[in-house]
Write a protein that holds these residues in place. Structure first.
Motif, PDB file in Angstrom:
ATOM      1  N   VAL A 103       0.864  -1.175   0.000  1.00 46.40           N
ATOM      2  CA  VAL A 103       0.000   0.000   0.000  1.00 46.40           C
ATOM      3  C   VAL A 103       0.900   1.224   0.000  1.00 46.40           C
ATOM      4  O   VAL A 103       1.795   1.352   0.848  1.00 46.40           O
TER       5      VAL A 103
ATOM      6  N   LEU B 291      -3.922   7.856  -0.636  1.00 45.00           N
ATOM      7  CA  LEU B 291      -3.478   6.486  -0.897  1.00 45.00           C
ATOM      8  C   LEU B 291      -3.493   6.251  -2.396  1.00 45.00           C
ATOM      9  O   LEU B 291      -4.498   6.533  -3.072  1.00 45.00           O
TER      10      LEU B 291
ATOM     11  N   PRO C  79      -3.844   4.381  -5.867  1.00 46.77           N
ATOM     12  CA  PRO C  79      -4.636   3.208  -6.300  1.00 46.77           C
ATOM     13  C   PRO C  79      -3.729   2.068  -6.721  1.00 46.77           C
ATOM     14  O   PRO C  79      -2.759   2.268  -7.458  1.00 46.77           O
TER      15      PRO C  79
ATOM     16  N   TYR D 292     -13.223   0.636  -7.135  1.00 45.58           N
ATOM     17  CA  TYR D 292     -12.297   1.491  -6.402  1.00 45.58           C
ATOM     18  C   TYR D 292     -12.404   2.934  -6.889  1.00 45.58           C
ATOM     19  O   TYR D 292     -12.442   3.198  -8.081  1.00 45.58           O
TER      20      TYR D 292
ATOM     21  N   HIS E  66     -10.188   7.956  -0.870  1.00 44.17           N
ATOM     22  CA  HIS E  66      -9.094   7.503  -0.024  1.00 44.17           C
ATOM     23  C   HIS E  66      -8.046   8.596   0.147  1.00 44.17           C
ATOM     24  O   HIS E  66      -6.848   8.354   0.040  1.00 44.17           O
TER      25      HIS E  66
ATOM     26  N   HIS F 261      -8.847   0.385   5.628  1.00 47.98           N
ATOM     27  CA  HIS F 261      -9.956   0.133   4.698  1.00 47.98           C
ATOM     28  C   HIS F 261      -9.431  -0.317   3.337  1.00 47.98           C
ATOM     29  O   HIS F 261      -9.926  -1.297   2.760  1.00 47.98           O
ATOM     30  N   VAL F 262      -8.423   0.372   2.823  1.00 44.36           N
ATOM     31  CA  VAL F 262      -7.872   0.007   1.521  1.00 44.36           C
ATOM     32  C   VAL F 262      -7.230  -1.377   1.584  1.00 44.36           C
ATOM     33  O   VAL F 262      -7.389  -2.207   0.680  1.00 44.36           O
TER      34      VAL F 262
ATOM     35  N   LEU G  15      -9.846  -4.260   1.365  1.00 46.94           N
ATOM     36  CA  LEU G  15     -10.721  -4.427   0.207  1.00 46.94           C
ATOM     37  C   LEU G  15     -10.448  -5.756  -0.493  1.00 46.94           C
ATOM     38  O   LEU G  15      -9.315  -6.243  -0.483  1.00 46.94           O
TER      39      LEU G  15
ATOM     40  N   ARG H 270      -9.117  -7.569  -3.057  1.00 50.22           N
ATOM     41  CA  ARG H 270      -8.159  -7.148  -4.072  1.00 50.22           C
ATOM     42  C   ARG H 270      -7.797  -8.291  -4.999  1.00 50.22           C
ATOM     43  O   ARG H 270      -7.736  -9.444  -4.569  1.00 50.22           O
TER      44      ARG H 270
END
Length: 393
Positions: A164, A225, A227, A235, A240, A261-262, A265, A267
């Motif tokens: 991330v 954040l 992507p 998304y 974010h 949260h990200v 997800l 993914r």
């Protein structure tokens, strides 16, 4: 950059995955020492170093432990050859639990690699970004002064969906507490999967120019954040970003919530992660006695099922062959079927002229098929010489 999760399998909730690069000498010895220390202290149940596949120069380490006292975790770390990355050895680490992963559990990275502040300085060289030189986990990464270099770094970092990426803009020059990495405030399961980029106060315009291709923007004194690529379904990068981040040592609750949260997800698998998970599941060697017994039972059941399928196929083939032989015998013994009425009617309806024409044709063929016979021809001295006479009966 791809913004769709189409045609990508989703990472299971039971999986923890990360990768990085070790720049120090003998990373395999570092892993062995760390695993041995955790086994002696009870941090892990056991570890092993299974042989690598043939014609492969990778090194593999396995470890098994129990978290929360009852949840079994199996993990596998793979060290790639140094020749693939001259500036260090890339590593991949995947861990799978018996139930959905909880980020409050200990990070698998700290069970294979030493924690920060190790006595041996080379032991802490494992937290480098796998592809972007100069980036590190667990640290603050200042963005380059050159605008083009900044753009290139953020673009390359965003392509790696294993981690991330967090971009923070400093509204003013922070003090000593504000210069500490924000990743230290995250749950243990996230600390080694977050790369923190810092933009100086005067770099706001440059960093937003660099982020333009990614479709996001960092607020003044805030954070955003990046992507991932590929991005999760639905998304939206605008959701974010955090308007304000106080770099005074306090806990930025809103920012930490956005990171969690990200990371949570659904993914898609990043490149290479699905293969690493399949390798963990199919080539796992660190088995307990009960697991070995269950594995042998599954193999016996699989072989029995395959044998039954082969026997059934053989019986079906034999039955089909017998039926084919019977049909062929019946066909050979069957009498010639009489002409059908409509065929007889068609033969009888032929006109006499057509029949006479057919008869004359056969007679001409018969006549032309007769052999030639020699005919005596007198020469000058009265002797007869045989010569062909075409058409002579």
């Amino acid at each position: 950059m791809s913004n769709s999760a189409t045609d990508h399998a989703t990472i299971p909730q039971t999986l923890w995955a990360a990768r990085g690069r070790h720049t120090g000498p003998e990373p395999d010895d570092v892993v062995r020492r760390t695993l041995r220390r955790h086994k002696e202290s009870g941090g892990i149940d056991d570890f092993a170093e299974p042989p690598a596949p043939e014609d492969s120069f990778v090194q593999i380490f396995e470890a098994r432990w129990r978290t929360d006292g009852t949840v079994t975790v199996r993990a596998r770390l793979t060290l790639l050859p140094r020749r693939d990355r001259p500036e260090g050895r890339e590593w991949t680490l995947v861990a799978e639990a018996e139930r959905p992963w909880d980020d409050a559990w200990p990070s698998p990275a700290t069970l294979f690699w030493p924690e920060a502040g190790a006595t041996d300085a080379t032991d802490g060289a494992w937290d480098h970004h796998p592809t972007v030189v100069g980036l590190r986990f667990r640290q603050v990464n200042a963005l380059p002064e050159d605008d083009k270099e900044m753009r290139r770094r953020l673009r390359d970092a965003a392509r790696d969906a294993w981690c991330v990426n967090l971009v923070v803009h400093e509204a003013m020059t922070p003090d000593e507490r504000g210069r500490l990495p924000l990743a230290r405030l995250l749950p243990p399961g996230l600390r080694h999967r977050v790369v923190e980029h810092r933009a100086a106060p005067q770099q706001l315009r440059a960093v937003n120019w660099a982020l333009k291709d990614l479709g996001v923007e960092v607020p003044r004194g805030g954070a955003v954040l990046l992507p991932p690529d590929p991005a999760p379904a639905g998304y939206d990068g605008r959701e974010h970003s955090v308007r304000t981040v106080f770099l005074d040592g306090s806990e930025p609750t809103e920012l930490l919530t956005a990171v969690r949260h990200v990371a949570g997800l659904p993914r898609p698998f990043p490149q290479g992660a699905e293969e690493a998970l399949m390798d963990l599941r199919e080539n796992w060697t660190l088995l307990t006695l009960q697991e070995e017994l269950e594995r042998e039972r599954r193999l016996v059941a699989m072989y029995a099922e395959a044998l039954q399928a082969m026997t059934k196929s053989r019986d079906l083939y034999r039955e089909a062959a017998e039926q084919a032989h019977q049909a062929l015998a019946v066909y050979r013994d069957a009498p010639v079927p009489p002409a059908l009425p409509h065929q007889q009617q068609r033969a009888g309806s032929r006109s006499p002229s057509a029949l006479q024409q057919l008869t004359r044709t056969f007679e001409r063929l018969k006549f032309s098929a007769r052999p030639f016979r020699p005919v005596p021809v007198p020469d000058g001295d009265g002797t007869d010489t045989a010569g062909p006479a075409e058409g002579t009966p």
